[in-house]
Design a protein around this motif. Structure first.
Motif, short mmCIF file in Angstrom:
data_model
loop_
_atom_site.label_atom_id
_atom_site.label_comp_id
_atom_site.label_asym_id
_atom_site.label_seq_id
_atom_site.Cartn_x
_atom_site.Cartn_y
_atom_site.Cartn_z
N VAL A 1 0.94 -1.29 -0.18
CA VAL A 1 -0.10 0.05 0.00
C VAL A 1 0.99 1.24 -0.11
O VAL A 1 0.70 2.15 -0.84
CB VAL A 1 -0.95 -0.10 1.26
N LYS A 2 2.00 1.30 0.77
CA LYS A 2 2.78 2.42 0.94
C LYS A 2 3.39 2.74 -0.41
O LYS A 2 3.98 3.66 -0.80
CB LYS A 2 4.08 2.15 2.02
N ALA A 3 4.05 1.48 -1.03
CA ALA A 3 4.77 1.63 -2.35
C ALA A 3 4.05 2.19 -3.39
O ALA A 3 4.36 2.81 -4.47
CB ALA A 3 5.12 0.12 -2.80
N VAL A 4 2.65 1.76 -3.54
CA VAL A 4 1.90 2.47 -4.41
C VAL A 4 1.16 3.74 -4.18
O VAL A 4 0.70 4.35 -5.02
CB VAL A 4 0.59 1.43 -4.74
N GLY A 5 1.18 4.02 -2.94
CA GLY A 5 0.83 5.59 -2.51
C GLY A 5 -0.39 5.64 -1.86
O GLY A 5 -0.95 6.92 -1.76
N GLY A 6 -1.02 4.66 -1.37
CA GLY A 6 -2.04 5.12 -0.32
C GLY A 6 -3.22 3.87 -0.11
O GLY A 6 -3.18 3.05 -1.25
N PRO A 7 -3.94 3.73 0.49
CA PRO A 7 -4.98 3.03 0.99
C PRO A 7 -6.14 2.63 -0.06
O PRO A 7 -6.79 1.67 -0.11
CB PRO A 7 -5.50 3.03 2.28
N ASN A 8 -6.26 3.76 -0.74
CA ASN A 8 -7.56 3.53 -1.71
C ASN A 8 -7.47 2.40 -2.97
O ASN A 8 -6.49 2.46 -3.51
CB ASN A 8 -7.66 5.04 -2.41
N GLY A 9 -8.40 1.80 -3.18
CA GLY A 9 -8.40 0.65 -3.98
C GLY A 9 -7.66 -0.61 -3.50
O GLY A 9 -7.65 -1.40 -4.29
N PHE A 10 -7.25 -0.64 -2.17
CA PHE A 10 -6.83 -2.10 -1.83
C PHE A 10 -7.67 -2.64 -0.83
O PHE A 10 -8.48 -1.95 -0.02
CB PHE A 10 -5.49 -1.54 -0.85
N ARG A 11 -7.90 -3.99 -1.14
CA ARG A 11 -8.56 -4.78 -0.38
C ARG A 11 -7.87 -5.78 0.22
O ARG A 11 -6.90 -6.46 -0.47
CB ARG A 11 -9.74 -5.39 -0.87
N TRP A 12 -7.80 -6.16 1.55
CA TRP A 12 -6.63 -7.21 2.17
C TRP A 12 -6.95 -8.46 1.51
O TRP A 12 -5.83 -9.23 1.38
CB TRP A 12 -7.23 -7.61 3.73
N HIS A 13 -8.16 -9.00 0.98
CA HIS A 13 -8.24 -10.65 0.51
C HIS A 13 -7.81 -10.42 -1.08
O HIS A 13 -7.34 -11.62 -1.50
CB HIS A 13 -9.77 -10.89 0.49
N ASP A 14 -7.36 -9.17 -1.66
CA ASP A 14 -6.83 -9.03 -3.05
C ASP A 14 -5.47 -9.19 -2.96
O ASP A 14 -4.90 -9.46 -4.14
CB ASP A 14 -7.37 -7.90 -3.53
N ILE A 15 -4.98 -9.22 -1.54
CA ILE A 15 -3.23 -9.40 -1.72
C ILE A 15 -3.08 -10.62 -0.92
O ILE A 15 -3.19 -10.76 0.26
CB ILE A 15 -2.58 -8.13 -0.91
N GLU A 16 -2.56 -11.62 -1.79
CA GLU A 16 -2.04 -12.64 -1.24
C GLU A 16 -0.28 -12.95 -1.54
O GLU A 16 0.10 -12.58 -2.20
CB GLU A 16 -2.63 -14.00 -1.96
N ILE A 17 0.15 -13.30 -0.21
CA ILE A 17 1.57 -13.71 -0.62
C ILE A 17 1.81 -15.18 -0.64
O ILE A 17 1.29 -15.92 0.43
CB ILE A 17 2.17 -13.21 0.65
N VAL A 18 2.42 -15.61 -1.58
CA VAL A 18 2.75 -17.11 -1.58
C VAL A 18 4.32 -17.11 -1.70
O VAL A 18 4.93 -16.08 -2.01
CB VAL A 18 2.11 -17.68 -3.00
N THR A 19 4.75 -18.46 -1.46
CA THR A 19 6.19 -18.52 -1.67
C THR A 19 6.44 -19.63 -2.59
O THR A 19 5.71 -20.71 -2.63
CB THR A 19 6.66 -19.03 -0.36
N ASN A 20 7.54 -19.70 -3.34
CA ASN A 20 7.94 -20.76 -4.29
C ASN A 20 8.64 -21.84 -3.40
O ASN A 20 8.78 -21.67 -2.05
CB ASN A 20 8.86 -20.35 -5.53
N GLU A 21 9.15 -22.88 -3.98
CA GLU A 21 9.82 -24.21 -3.55
C GLU A 21 11.01 -23.54 -2.56
O GLU A 21 11.57 -24.28 -1.39
CB GLU A 21 10.16 -25.04 -4.54
#
Length: 125
Positions: free
Chosen positions: A53-73
């Motif tokens: 959120v900080k990198a893109v410039g603010g909280p407008n347009g962000f939803r927690w469930h729309d941001i998933e963090i996954v890891t590779n092997e």
């Protein structure tokens, strides 16, 4: 071109207390695939979401469930964005996100670099 950078740090014991006090918080903040992780890993993922959120410039347009963090092997983390958040990131001209997360002791942190043309830049007229 770097569109933005974001960093966030989370106090793991404080985060754990919040989750214990309000168990629904985990469902509100995390995708189904993230919910079974250890508290320190959840704290790092929360930091990663805040850093985005900080990198893109603010909280407008962000939803927690729309941001998933996954890891590779190998354990390297990356974002999987969907819905309104994916659209918002794209509108800001971001094409690549670089993510690093860490946790040690009582702290979890995340750092993100948003790369791309930037909003309105690189568009041919």
């Amino acid at each position: 071109m770097i569109v933005g950078v974001g960093v966030d740090i989370v106090d793991v014991p404080r985060f754990k207390r919040q989750v214990e006090r309000t168990p629904a918080l985990v469902e509100r903040l995390f995708a189904v695939s993230e919910r079974g992780l250890a508290v320190r890993s959840l704290a790092a993922r929360f930091a990663a979401k805040e850093a985005l959120v900080k990198a893109v410039g603010g909280p407008n347009g962000f939803r927690w469930h729309d941001i998933e963090i996954v890891t590779n092997e190998a354990g390297r983390p990356r974002y999987v964005l969907s819905g309104l958040t994916a659209e918002t990131v794209k509108q800001h001209g971001v094409s690549t996100l670089h993510l690093s997360m860490s946790h040690d002791g009582d702290s979890a942190c995340a750092f993100v670099v948003a790369e791309g043309a930037g909003a309105g830049e690189g568009d041919e007229q």
